[in-house]
Design an enzyme around this catalytic site. Structure first.
Site, PDB file in Angstrom:
ATOM      1  N   LYS A  54       0.839  -1.206   0.000  1.00  0.00           N
ATOM      2  CA  LYS A  54       0.000   0.000   0.000  1.00  0.00           C
ATOM      3  C   LYS A  54       0.872   1.253   0.000  1.00  0.00           C
ATOM      4  O   LYS A  54       1.743   1.412   0.858  1.00  0.00           O
ATOM      5  CB  LYS A  54      -0.924   0.024   1.221  1.00  0.00           C
ATOM      6  N   ILE A  55       0.610   2.120  -0.959  1.00  0.00           N
ATOM      7  CA  ILE A  55       1.330   3.388  -1.083  1.00  0.00           C
ATOM      8  C   ILE A  55       0.302   4.511  -1.125  1.00  0.00           C
ATOM      9  O   ILE A  55      -0.632   4.459  -1.934  1.00  0.00           O
ATOM     10  CB  ILE A  55       2.194   3.413  -2.357  1.00  0.00           C
TER      11      ILE A  55
END
Length: 372
Positions: A140-141
């Site tokens: 997750k970014i």
């Protein structure tokens, strides 16, 4: 009890659980949700891990072992969280295999303190992918300005990404552009595009919470008529943008090379206002090729009384645009709200991470062998 979750799945909505803890893994609860509630994925975030690790004794043995080894607090957190993600990924592996890698995914977030540092985010994404070492992981970014090039580069390295903290339509379009840029980089590097997957987490309930607060401050009947409309309208227009971008020649060329579409994921789908249906962010956003990640309470509410009546997004764009325009005419700035929500989203995850550091440090000290 209804068959709402099955119908939701049949409509092309992937049901993911927005929660993870060691107890949920070891008790068999996660496996049960997969088997009985049509759950095909899991999302985590710093707040979820902070809550999981600070409650109960499920992590005591691992923390005690780490304390003996004298690892740093940050090393301990990474070992604990990646262990949970790895175990959850193993439980979901049959789903991953049966869906050709589309589902059966577990998401783990980069250190939120890196949200405004592109190069550090890419380095962290590579490290997390290596540490978890499971093909069915999403890194997750956050979709900050600095996150956009990090997303493109990480995708370009062949790492599957869950882009998080998307609130605005403009930012969502930039996220999709970053995804396509990443695929083009991966193609240039000779990578197998069919092995790269991605979702774009578009946050829902927080939009209503902030805009409703401003509507209530206005207090007029005209304003109150717009309560509870912004979040669904915003998400529906995001789906329209998704349809447009993945209908372009640019996408067609990548699809021909084996690429998979980046699916919209509805996040923050727990309803905060008791005046609304507790399933509205599920039932009102049913659309093909989407993901809805739900807190357990929302999942069970949907199973119990959710009314799934087919695609709820097709044909809704004109009404959705009118709803957002009506809110803007009240003097409530959409741009101001979504910018605030992004900042608050990053800050909340950073605060949770710092709380996690403190509580883990305290636990390591408590469980460390006495000297003497």
């Amino acid at each position: 009890m209804t068959d709402a979750l099955k119908r939701l799945s049949d409509e092309g909505v992937a049901i993911w659980l927005d929660d993870l803890s060691r107890k949920r893994i070891t008790s068999g609860n996660l496996a049960e949700l997969i088997d009985q509630q049509h759950v095909v994925g899991v999302t985590t975030n710093p707040s979820i891990f902070q809550k999981a690790i600070s409650q109960g004794d499920g992590y005591d043995q691992q923390l005690a072992d780490l304390a003996v080894r004298g690892v740093t607090v940050e090393e301990a957190i990474r070992m604990i969280t990646t262990a949970d993600v790895r175990d959850a990924a193993d439980i979901l592996r049959p789903v991953y295999d049966n869906t050709g890698g589309k589902d059966g995914r577990v998401s783990i977030e980069v250190d939120p303190r890196l949200a405004h540092n592109t190069h550090a985010t890419v380095a962290e994404a590579k490290q997390l992918a290596w540490l978890v070492d499971r093909p069915n992981t999403f890194i997750k970014i956050p979709a900050t300005e600095a996150g956009l090039p990090a997303i493109a580069e990480t995708i370009g390295l062949g790492i599957s990404v869950n882009v998080t903290l998307i609130f605005s339509l403009e930012r969502y379009r930039k996220v999709m552009d970053a995804f396509l840029t990443g695929l083009e980089k991966a193609k240039e590097r000779g990578l197998d595009l069919s092995q790269i997957h991605s979702v774009a987490s578009f946050f829902v309930s927080r939009v209503d919470t902030e805009i409703d607060k401003r509507i209530d401050a206005l207090g007029t009947d005209e304003a109150k008529a717009q309560r509870g409309k912004a979040a669904v309208a915003n998400a529906r227009l995001a789906y329209q943008a998704y349809e447009e971008v993945f209908g372009t020649d640019r996408w067609a060329a990548l699809e021909k090379a084996g690429a998979n579409k980046q699916r919209p994921l509805w996040a923050s789908t727990g309803v905060k206002d008791k005046a609304y249906s507790d399933t509205m962010y599920v039932t009102d956003l049913v659309a093909p090729n989407t993901v809805n990640t739900m807190p357990e309470a929302t999942l069970l509410a949907t199973e119990d009384h959710g009314e799934i009546t087919g695609d709820a997004v097709a044909g809704s764009y004109e009404r959705a645009r009118a709803d957002l325009d009506a809110i803007e005419k009240l003097g409530i700035s959409y741009d101001e709200v979504v910018q605030l929500l992004e900042k608050e989203g990053v800050d909340k995850f950073e605060d949770a991470w710092n709380d996690l550091l403190k509580s883990t440090e305290a636990e390591l000290k408590r469980l460390a062998p006495s000297k003497g």
